[in-house]
Design a protein around this motif. Sequence first.
Motif, short mmCIF file in Angstrom:
data_model
loop_
_atom_site.label_atom_id
_atom_site.label_comp_id
_atom_site.label_asym_id
_atom_site.label_seq_id
_atom_site.Cartn_x
_atom_site.Cartn_y
_atom_site.Cartn_z
N VAL A 193 0.83 -1.10 -0.15
CA VAL A 193 -0.12 -0.03 0.38
C VAL A 193 1.15 1.40 0.01
N LEU A 236 -2.55 7.07 -0.25
CA LEU A 236 -4.01 7.04 -0.54
C LEU A 236 -3.65 9.17 -1.72
N VAL A 237 -4.49 8.20 -2.30
CA VAL A 237 -4.67 9.64 -3.56
C VAL A 237 -5.98 9.83 -3.59
N ASN A 238 -5.33 11.60 -3.76
CA ASN A 238 -6.80 12.89 -3.88
C ASN A 238 -7.20 12.80 -5.13
N ILE A 261 -8.90 1.61 -5.94
CA ILE A 261 -7.55 1.52 -5.98
C ILE A 261 -7.43 1.99 -7.40
N GLN A 273 -12.08 12.13 -4.27
CA GLN A 273 -12.26 10.85 -4.63
C GLN A 273 -10.96 10.40 -3.59
N ILE A 274 -11.15 9.95 -2.47
CA ILE A 274 -10.27 9.19 -2.17
C ILE A 274 -9.73 7.22 -2.74
N LEU A 325 -7.60 -6.60 -0.25
CA LEU A 325 -8.05 -5.16 0.26
C LEU A 325 -8.60 -5.58 1.29
N THR A 330 -7.14 4.21 -3.03
CA THR A 330 -5.98 3.62 -2.39
C THR A 330 -4.80 3.84 -3.48
#
Lengths: 1003, 158
Positions: B47, B50-52, B89, B56-57, B145, B59
């Motif tokens: 992992v 997290l990305v924006n 994702i 929306q977030i 996940l 993984t």
Amino acid sequence: MSFSAQEIEEFKVEATELLDVAEKSLLELDKDGDFKDCFDSVFRGFHNLKGAAGMMEFTALQAHTHELESIWMSFKDKQSIPKNYVTFFCRGIDASRLLLAGEMVTFDYHIEDAEAATSEVYKPIELLKEKSSLADELPESAIDEFLVECDEILDIVSSKLQLMEKGVFDKSVLDDLYRNVHSLKGSAYLFSFNNLGDIAHAMESSLEKVRNGTHSPSSQLLNFLFKSLEVVEAMLKRMKARESDEAFIPVIQVIVKALHKASEFLIETEAKTSVQIDEPSSSLPPEARVNEDAILTMPAPQVHGSKEKEPEGLGSIRVPVSLLDSLMTLMGEMVLVRNQVLQYSNKTDDLEFLSMSKRLNVVTSEIQGEMMKTRMQPIGNVLEKFNRVVRDLSHDLKKNIHLVIHGSDTELDKSLLEAIKDPLTHIVRNSCDHGIETPEIRRQSGKPEAGSVTIKSYHEGGQVVIEVSDDGKGLHKEQLLKKGLEKGLITSAQAELLSDKEIFDLIFAPGFSTAAQVTNVSGRGVGMDVVRTNIEKIGGSVELSGRAGFGTTIKIKIPLTLAIVPALIVKCGTGTFAIPQVKLEELVRVDQHSSSKIEILHGAPVYRLRGNILPLVDLNKLLGISGSSYTNYVDASINIAVLNAENITFGILVDEIQDTADIVVKPLNKLLRSLQVYSGATILGDGSISLIFDVTGISKVAQLSQVRSRVKEEESNKMSEIQEFLVFKLGSATNHALALNYVQRLEEFKFSDVETSGDQRVIRYRDKILPLISANVQLGYPDSEKASDTFPVVVIEKSGHFYGVVVDEILDTMSTTLEVKDPIKNHRGIFGNINMPDRLVVVVDPFELISMALNEQAELVAKPRDIEIGSRADHKVVRILLVEDTVFFRKAIKSVLDKRGYEVILAQDGIEAIEILNKKEFKIDLIVSDIEMPRMNGFQMAAAIRKNPTYTNIPMLAISSKADKQYRQEGMKAGFDIYLEKLKPEVLLAAVAELQRNNKVAA
Amino acid sequence: MSTSPNQFQQLTTFYVGAELFGIEVTKVQEVTGSTFVTPVPLSPMFVCGLVNLRGQIATAISLAELFMQKPSEQNEQMSVVCRHEGSLISLVVDNIGEVVEVNLEGFEKTPETIPTNIRRFISGIYKMNGVLLSVLDTESIFKELSPVGDGATVKSNL
């Protein structure tokens, strides 16, 4: 006819609402609510449901509610419903719910009292007609409801009639038509719209033959029916405007007659029905024909001023929850964009942009507020259900329980409302089952036979608080402890150390149940732990308090909504994290100048927060963030966020505290959730992502429950054994201290104000002369050189007089659990030493210092003879009950007595002392007691003890720091044999020995 | 999956290390360049964080780490974003290839000799001209996940 899934869904929602209303009114009726209101409301529930069910082809439900309605109506003029019938109807409502859910139910309508079940639905309605003023008394909302329903019915009737006109005579069409007209009639009469009822009745009767299939409808009949509809519509408009329908009476009479006639002359069907529609009106008898034209051309009375009122029906619309959800999500996005815009606007000088962004800010906040409201529902929707629960339970448990609900209009997010339903039900059931006693027991304990469960809900600090309290038997700590031990939840060693709150908390432990027997209501051992888990899952907390014998209160706090939460943004390493404000108790900053520093206890950092040990979690370590971890807790400036999870209070060390913000919670995937540390993520104003801490999870990951139990031991030791000292400097390298209890005040005097009286230095102090006593002089230390022109003085009261003990410098106060050890060398005026980890502190005896300065002789001098008697008593142990609230003195006196071979039993105050005496576990030979104590002071205790015949002769010795004449006299009067001033060991021992001797002589 | 002849499937292709992988084009929401990744402390190695993604977030998962390969030294990495039951994702890969159309006839089972930690995420192989394309099984990644038996699920079943 088939219905779309959505139609069925809507019907079910509506049906459930109808049942809820009916049930609520039924229970109100049971609780002596207004008969008529409740009765009508229940009737409406059954009746409307019957109609709706018929329309939606839920035939079983229709039949069932019809049956219920009939039975219900039989009570119309009885003015009361017997209890067994209330239960019957409750069950009936339950059955309706099952039927609604599509289950097959067999329901026994024959209740014990058979006659009630017989009367048919029409009869009572006829009776109703006599009461004409009913409508005036009905609530406006009920009438509106009725009118809306009428509109619906009219729509259906009109569509069916049109079908018939087109030649469709299916049985289903006819049935629908008939049923709706019938419903219209029923409701109209119920609301005392008798004119409306009459016309509907006439319509119904005219349709009877057609419906039975024996006759075909004539076009004339259809015309009349349409005309009736028109009239009815006009009447309804009038009613909406709350105007009288008197004007329609003549029209109605004509129509009723015409309908009657038309139905009489219907042509019998010979099996086929198709041609009858073309039946010329000329074939009808003249009376009917004449009437037809008259009626069809008859103008409907004009309706005045109703147009404006029409839109009233548009007050609310149904919106799918999913739509609201997605609006909410978008709202969240908008809040984010707003935050970003605001952040950007801080960087720019563009005034126009600034004002626009401000406007955006205001509007967004408003939208957010309004948006929240759309999801809000009054908590009453859930709470009202408990009326039924409690009623059923009190019936099952043979207890008499009232439910009182306050604040049912408190609003709460719908999803939260759903989430608290089960936990609340559990709590209420528990209260009824375990809390409220049976009537007999309540009577015996002097309480009213009827117990009550109260649910209160209100807003507090951005949260919703729900309190469920009962006036039952409360929680018995002993029982809880016993149970906890039995179930192996605690060890006996732990049991002694638990605080009240922790004992109550046992109830939330998995597998804990206090019910002596497992009942079908509760007591299965899964319960309160699930309640807590569920409440915590939605970010709330549960707290329990209560007093044995006086009931229990469970307080639930939950956030208003889950979607947007206020949070504190902190920085740890390179990442930013959000801590929900709900879990945050306070922020503490520790730096070099702080009085209390972070200490290391068995390798774990702790912090003393107002005397309590706060376990600390170093987030950088916990999260494995390298680099910025504090290497040295003692010297660095550290930010502590004090958090609370499941009643464990702990601090987390964070690198930086940034800001508070309303954050939009975004869920994480399961993998990341399973790390336990995060409850979600959010996007901050600058577009970066911040993880939201799951405070409960952190405490679990940090294994705080273990730390807690370790700290708990020390803490509870402290609780009872902590003693505070005033630390000061004298002309010696070691610091000196005296027990804070001695200290009246701390003063700073000027050297220039000092006067002398004889060879005694004094100072004027509050209109009195305060003798000054130099601690240095008395203890033989050199007097230090004073740089300033003032000097510190500790004011001490001894025997009603004030004395000032002069010290070099007042340093601090300290709290310690460490014991005062005997001095290395006996020295007058010194109690002993405390070995602090880093230094030695000498504890002085201020009274002795004063005595020394005043050259007082000890009041009673211990003679060798007395001491011998004391020691001789060794072979027969003399047991002394020592009553003293101050830890310091309790320990000091005990050690003095211990050393002389007395067995000392300790009590903290008068009440405890008397309890010990009453228990008769020990034979007490002598009592040594303080005077100033909480709960019951020494005087009260002595008087109480002397009243008891067993103890009239027990020697009692008072030992107090208040030892002036007045006190001594009062002490003697209360029954003390000797009254001593604190605390001269030799004097005490001598007095004990003397008392013992006297007592022996007396015996 | 039907294997009737002459059926075609479109795949988004990308490289992890030197290997070519593909994901069914309908399962891919978008392909993005490197974005700022917020690390999640305590999370497994694969992992990234997290990305924006426009509010929306998502993984971010490093496929190299997931396959237990040495992560590339490359600075500019690309992401293939997939949606699964409302959650996103972002698969971090080394390079994006073309969208290719493959014939289902050319589909073959994953050879047994492929290391398990790669094979479990691959549904099969396509034989392309001069190169073999491994089809990524997004389901199995999502399953990775959603570990079973974590605290949250157990509780909700009570």
